[in-house]
Every structure is written in structure tokens, then in C-alpha cells.
Design a protein around this motif. Structure first.
Motif, PDB file in Angstrom:
ATOM      1  N   ALA A   3      -7.773  13.184  59.245  1.00 42.01           N
ATOM      2  CA  ALA A   3      -8.400  14.486  58.994  1.00 42.01           C
ATOM      3  C   ALA A   3      -7.445  15.573  59.470  1.00 42.01           C
ATOM      4  O   ALA A   3      -6.643  15.360  60.373  1.00 42.01           O
ATOM      5  CB  ALA A   3      -9.727  14.582  59.717  1.00 42.01           C
ATOM      6  N   ASN A  56      -7.499  11.743  64.119  1.00 41.48           N
ATOM      7  CA  ASN A  56      -8.353  10.634  63.692  1.00 41.48           C
ATOM      8  C   ASN A  56      -9.627  10.675  64.514  1.00 41.48           C
ATOM      9  O   ASN A  56      -9.558  10.826  65.733  1.00 41.48           O
ATOM     10  CB  ASN A  56      -7.664   9.280  63.913  1.00 41.48           C
ATOM     11  N   GLU A  82     -14.151  14.350  62.274  1.00 40.85           N
ATOM     12  CA  GLU A  82     -13.610  14.315  60.907  1.00 40.85           C
ATOM     13  C   GLU A  82     -14.720  14.417  59.867  1.00 40.85           C
ATOM     14  O   GLU A  82     -14.470  14.710  58.712  1.00 40.85           O
ATOM     15  CB  GLU A  82     -12.761  13.062  60.682  1.00 40.85           C
ATOM     16  N   THR A  85     -16.961  18.419  57.392  1.00 42.37           N
ATOM     17  CA  THR A  85     -16.186  18.842  56.222  1.00 42.37           C
ATOM     18  C   THR A  85     -16.972  19.720  55.258  1.00 42.37           C
ATOM     19  O   THR A  85     -16.702  19.743  54.075  1.00 42.37           O
ATOM     20  CB  THR A  85     -15.671  17.611  55.455  1.00 42.37           C
ATOM     21  N   VAL A 106     -12.373  21.462  58.269  1.00 37.76           N
ATOM     22  CA  VAL A 106     -11.822  20.129  58.370  1.00 37.76           C
ATOM     23  C   VAL A 106     -11.713  19.547  56.972  1.00 37.76           C
ATOM     24  O   VAL A 106     -12.637  19.658  56.169  1.00 37.76           O
ATOM     25  CB  VAL A 106     -12.727  19.214  59.246  1.00 37.76           C
ATOM     26  N   VAL A 108     -10.507  15.867  55.026  1.00 36.10           N
ATOM     27  CA  VAL A 108     -10.090  14.480  55.170  1.00 36.10           C
ATOM     28  C   VAL A 108      -9.005  14.189  54.142  1.00 36.10           C
ATOM     29  O   VAL A 108      -9.142  14.540  52.965  1.00 36.10           O
ATOM     30  CB  VAL A 108     -11.280  13.528  54.991  1.00 36.10           C
TER      31      VAL A 108
END
Length: 110
Positions: A3, A56, A82, A85, A106, A108
């Protein structure tokens, strides 16, 4: 899976010191903004941060205020996962005598 945390902006609603704080941001214990030293910011000011940080699982972001005497003040922060999002997020970093708002996102990356 990796991420990427993008720290977009930092807004000072109320500095810890009387007029201006000298701020630094750490991610997982490493200074990421500014790249060295500290950034002076006062009430009502918003500055672009523009920092990408790969991680991570989760990352711990902490705001510090530099002090001339003694150790720097840890103003607190946020643990970002992560899984966070959903677009731009705002996080309030606040205490009894200060208030900052960090805007981040964020993404990924495969």
C-alpha cells in the motif's frame, strides 16, 4: 500486496506553542516531512505535504513539535491500515492545547 500512503495536506487549527509550532512528521519512526529539520506553521495555515510512503499492513504516522530545550513533543498521530482506501481521509491530531488535521489517502498497489 503493498500500500502507498499519500499525505496530502496538514492544517494547523491551533498550534501547541503560542503562535507557531515547528512541525515534523514521522512514518513508522522515520522522518518523512520535511525531509530534514522542521516546518514552521501557525493557526489557520494549511500546507501541502506531498509525501508518499509505501508500507505493508499498517503504518503509524506521528506529528512532533520541535522544542529548543529538552526532547521534542510527541503530539500523537494515527495508525493507518492498507484497508483505508475510500479516497481522501481527514484525521484530527489534537490535544488539550493543540489541533492539527492531516489529509491523506491510501492506494493498494499490486
Amino acid at each position: 500486496m503493498v500500500a502507498v500512503l499519500t499525505m496530502e495536506r496538514l492544517r494547523c487549527e491551533d498550534p501547541q506553542d503560542s503562535d507557531i509550532d515547528e512541525i515534523m512528521i514521522q512514518a513508522n519512526g522515520r522522518q518523512v516531512w520535511p525531509f530534514s529539520g522542521f516546518f514552521s506553521i501557525g493557526a489557520g495555515l494549511e500546507v501541502p505535504v506531498g509525501v508518499d510512503f509505501a508500507f505493508n499492513g499498517e503504518v503509524t504516522v506521528v506529528l512532533f513539535d520541535q522544542e529548543n530545550i529538552g526532547s521534542d513533543d510527541d503530539l500523537g498521530g494515527v495508525i493507518i491500515s492498507e484497508g483505508d482506501t475510500n479516497g481522501p481521509e481527514r484525521f484530527d491530531i489534537a490535544g488539550d492545547d493543540f489541533h492539527y488535521v492531516l489529509t491523506y489517502r491510501v492506494k493498494v498497489v499490486d
